[in-house]
Scaffold this motif. Structure first.
Motif, PDB file in Angstrom:
ATOM      1  N   ALA A 115      69.379 -17.515 -14.069  1.00 37.65           N
ATOM      2  CA  ALA A 115      69.715 -16.611 -12.970  1.00 37.65           C
ATOM      3  C   ALA A 115      70.764 -15.598 -13.400  1.00 37.65           C
ATOM      4  O   ALA A 115      70.691 -14.421 -13.049  1.00 37.65           O
ATOM      5  CB  ALA A 115      70.209 -17.409 -11.766  1.00 37.65           C
ATOM      6  N   ARG A 116      71.732 -16.049 -14.174  1.00 39.24           N
ATOM      7  CA  ARG A 116      72.775 -15.148 -14.670  1.00 39.24           C
ATOM      8  C   ARG A 116      72.176 -14.077 -15.571  1.00 39.24           C
ATOM      9  O   ARG A 116      72.556 -12.907 -15.510  1.00 39.24           O
ATOM     10  CB  ARG A 116      73.821 -15.956 -15.426  1.00 39.24           C
ATOM     11  CG  ARG A 116      75.085 -15.213 -15.704  1.00 39.24           C
ATOM     12  CD  ARG A 116      76.119 -16.117 -16.285  1.00 39.24           C
ATOM     13  NE  ARG A 116      76.423 -17.185 -15.338  1.00 39.24           N
ATOM     14  CZ  ARG A 116      77.408 -18.031 -15.473  1.00 39.24           C
ATOM     15  NH1 ARG A 116      78.183 -17.966 -16.530  1.00 39.24           N
ATOM     16  NH2 ARG A 116      77.638 -18.960 -14.578  1.00 39.24           N
ATOM     17  N   GLY A 117      71.233 -14.470 -16.412  1.00 36.62           N
ATOM     18  CA  GLY A 117      70.561 -13.504 -17.277  1.00 36.62           C
ATOM     19  C   GLY A 117      69.781 -12.474 -16.482  1.00 36.62           C
ATOM     20  O   GLY A 117      69.771 -11.289 -16.819  1.00 36.62           O
ATOM     21  N   ARG A 118      69.127 -12.912 -15.411  1.00 34.67           N
ATOM     22  CA  ARG A 118      68.379 -11.969 -14.566  1.00 34.67           C
ATOM     23  C   ARG A 118      69.320 -11.005 -13.861  1.00 34.67           C
ATOM     24  O   ARG A 118      68.999  -9.826 -13.712  1.00 34.67           O
ATOM     25  CB  ARG A 118      67.548 -12.744 -13.543  1.00 34.67           C
ATOM     26  CG  ARG A 118      66.382 -13.458 -14.166  1.00 34.67           C
ATOM     27  CD  ARG A 118      65.508 -14.122 -13.111  1.00 34.67           C
ATOM     28  NE  ARG A 118      64.594 -15.030 -13.757  1.00 34.67           N
ATOM     29  CZ  ARG A 118      64.601 -16.346 -13.621  1.00 34.67           C
ATOM     30  NH1 ARG A 118      65.476 -16.916 -12.824  1.00 34.67           N
ATOM     31  NH2 ARG A 118      63.731 -17.094 -14.254  1.00 34.67           N
ATOM     32  N   ARG A 119      70.476 -11.500 -13.408  1.00 34.85           N
ATOM     33  CA  ARG A 119      71.438 -10.609 -12.756  1.00 34.85           C
ATOM     34  C   ARG A 119      71.963  -9.574 -13.742  1.00 34.85           C
ATOM     35  O   ARG A 119      72.129  -8.408 -13.401  1.00 34.85           O
ATOM     36  CB  ARG A 119      72.595 -11.412 -12.165  1.00 34.85           C
ATOM     37  CG  ARG A 119      72.219 -12.204 -10.939  1.00 34.85           C
ATOM     38  CD  ARG A 119      73.444 -12.771 -10.237  1.00 34.85           C
ATOM     39  NE  ARG A 119      74.279 -13.611 -11.073  1.00 34.85           N
ATOM     40  CZ  ARG A 119      74.179 -14.939 -11.159  1.00 34.85           C
ATOM     41  NH1 ARG A 119      73.260 -15.577 -10.476  1.00 34.85           N
ATOM     42  NH2 ARG A 119      74.990 -15.622 -11.932  1.00 34.85           N
ATOM     43  N   THR A 120      72.213 -10.001 -14.974  1.00 29.15           N
ATOM     44  CA  THR A 120      72.694  -9.075 -15.996  1.00 29.15           C
ATOM     45  C   THR A 120      71.644  -8.015 -16.297  1.00 29.15           C
ATOM     46  O   THR A 120      71.964  -6.827 -16.384  1.00 29.15           O
ATOM     47  CB  THR A 120      73.066  -9.836 -17.281  1.00 29.15           C
ATOM     48  OG1 THR A 120      74.086 -10.776 -16.970  1.00 29.15           O
ATOM     49  CG2 THR A 120      73.552  -8.888 -18.361  1.00 29.15           C
ATOM     50  N   ASP A 121      70.381  -8.427 -16.433  1.00 29.71           N
ATOM     51  CA  ASP A 121      69.307  -7.465 -16.673  1.00 29.71           C
ATOM     52  C   ASP A 121      69.182  -6.489 -15.516  1.00 29.71           C
ATOM     53  O   ASP A 121      68.935  -5.302 -15.724  1.00 29.71           O
ATOM     54  CB  ASP A 121      67.970  -8.179 -16.876  1.00 29.71           C
ATOM     55  CG  ASP A 121      67.874  -8.870 -18.220  1.00 29.71           C
ATOM     56  OD1 ASP A 121      68.713  -8.583 -19.100  1.00 29.71           O
ATOM     57  OD2 ASP A 121      66.953  -9.696 -18.393  1.00 29.71           O
ATOM     58  N   ALA A 122      69.351  -6.971 -14.298  1.00 29.70           N
ATOM     59  CA  ALA A 122      69.247  -6.095 -13.138  1.00 29.70           C
ATOM     60  C   ALA A 122      70.363  -5.059 -13.136  1.00 29.70           C
ATOM     61  O   ALA A 122      70.159  -3.919 -12.733  1.00 29.70           O
ATOM     62  CB  ALA A 122      69.293  -6.920 -11.852  1.00 29.70           C
ATOM     63  N   ARG A 123      71.548  -5.430 -13.612  1.00 31.95           N
ATOM     64  CA  ARG A 123      72.676  -4.489 -13.649  1.00 31.95           C
ATOM     65  C   ARG A 123      72.586  -3.516 -14.808  1.00 31.95           C
ATOM     66  O   ARG A 123      72.906  -2.349 -14.667  1.00 31.95           O
ATOM     67  CB  ARG A 123      73.988  -5.256 -13.765  1.00 31.95           C
ATOM     68  CG  ARG A 123      74.559  -5.617 -12.452  1.00 31.95           C
ATOM     69  CD  ARG A 123      76.009  -5.973 -12.616  1.00 31.95           C
ATOM     70  NE  ARG A 123      76.149  -7.362 -12.235  1.00 31.95           N
ATOM     71  CZ  ARG A 123      77.052  -8.191 -12.684  1.00 31.95           C
ATOM     72  NH1 ARG A 123      77.912  -7.794 -13.570  1.00 31.95           N
ATOM     73  NH2 ARG A 123      77.108  -9.414 -12.267  1.00 31.95           N
ATOM     74  N   THR A 124      72.204  -4.003 -15.966  1.00 38.58           N
ATOM     75  CA  THR A 124      72.254  -3.174 -17.168  1.00 38.58           C
ATOM     76  C   THR A 124      70.913  -2.572 -17.544  1.00 38.58           C
ATOM     77  O   THR A 124      70.865  -1.682 -18.376  1.00 38.58           O
ATOM     78  CB  THR A 124      72.763  -3.994 -18.365  1.00 38.58           C
ATOM     79  OG1 THR A 124      71.864  -5.080 -18.606  1.00 38.58           O
ATOM     80  CG2 THR A 124      74.163  -4.511 -18.112  1.00 38.58           C
ATOM     81  N   GLY A 125      69.830  -3.057 -16.963  1.00 45.02           N
ATOM     82  CA  GLY A 125      68.513  -2.563 -17.315  1.00 45.02           C
ATOM     83  C   GLY A 125      68.002  -3.238 -18.564  1.00 45.02           C
ATOM     84  O   GLY A 125      68.578  -4.197 -19.066  1.00 45.02           O
ATOM     85  N   ASP A 126      66.898  -2.719 -19.075  1.00 43.60           N
ATOM     86  CA  ASP A 126      66.322  -3.268 -20.297  1.00 43.60           C
ATOM     87  C   ASP A 126      65.942  -2.124 -21.232  1.00 43.60           C
ATOM     88  O   ASP A 126      66.321  -0.978 -21.007  1.00 43.60           O
ATOM     89  CB  ASP A 126      65.125  -4.181 -19.987  1.00 43.60           C
ATOM     90  CG  ASP A 126      64.033  -3.465 -19.206  1.00 43.60           C
ATOM     91  OD1 ASP A 126      64.069  -2.223 -19.134  1.00 43.60           O
ATOM     92  OD2 ASP A 126      63.147  -4.147 -18.690  1.00 43.60           O
TER      93      ASP A 126
END
Length: 65
Positions: A38-49
């Motif tokens: 979940a933390r990884g998904r939140r980070t991806d949502a904030r920073t993009g890919d």
């Protein structure tokens, strides 16, 4: 859902149980893994890919500093 069996060092299992606040090592590891994902998904949502890389190539505007 399929189940996977993993062997852990007992000290590591106890630390995970204390960190997660559970009495079962399996529950503790499951909670830790779910939180990690979940933390990884939140980070991806904030920073993009990688697909959002073009957004970083433009200079910042005056409002962005």
């Amino acid at each position: 859902m399929a189940k996977v069996t993993i062997s852990l060092d007992s000290d590591l299992a106890i630390e995970v149980m204390l960190l997660a606040g559970t009495r079962s090592p399996q529950d503790a590891v499951e909670l830790i893994v779910r939180d990690y994902l979940a933390r990884g998904r939140r980070t991806d949502a904030r920073t993009g890919d990688a697909a959002d890389q073009h957004l970083l190539d433009r200079p910042p505007t005056a409002d962005e500093g």
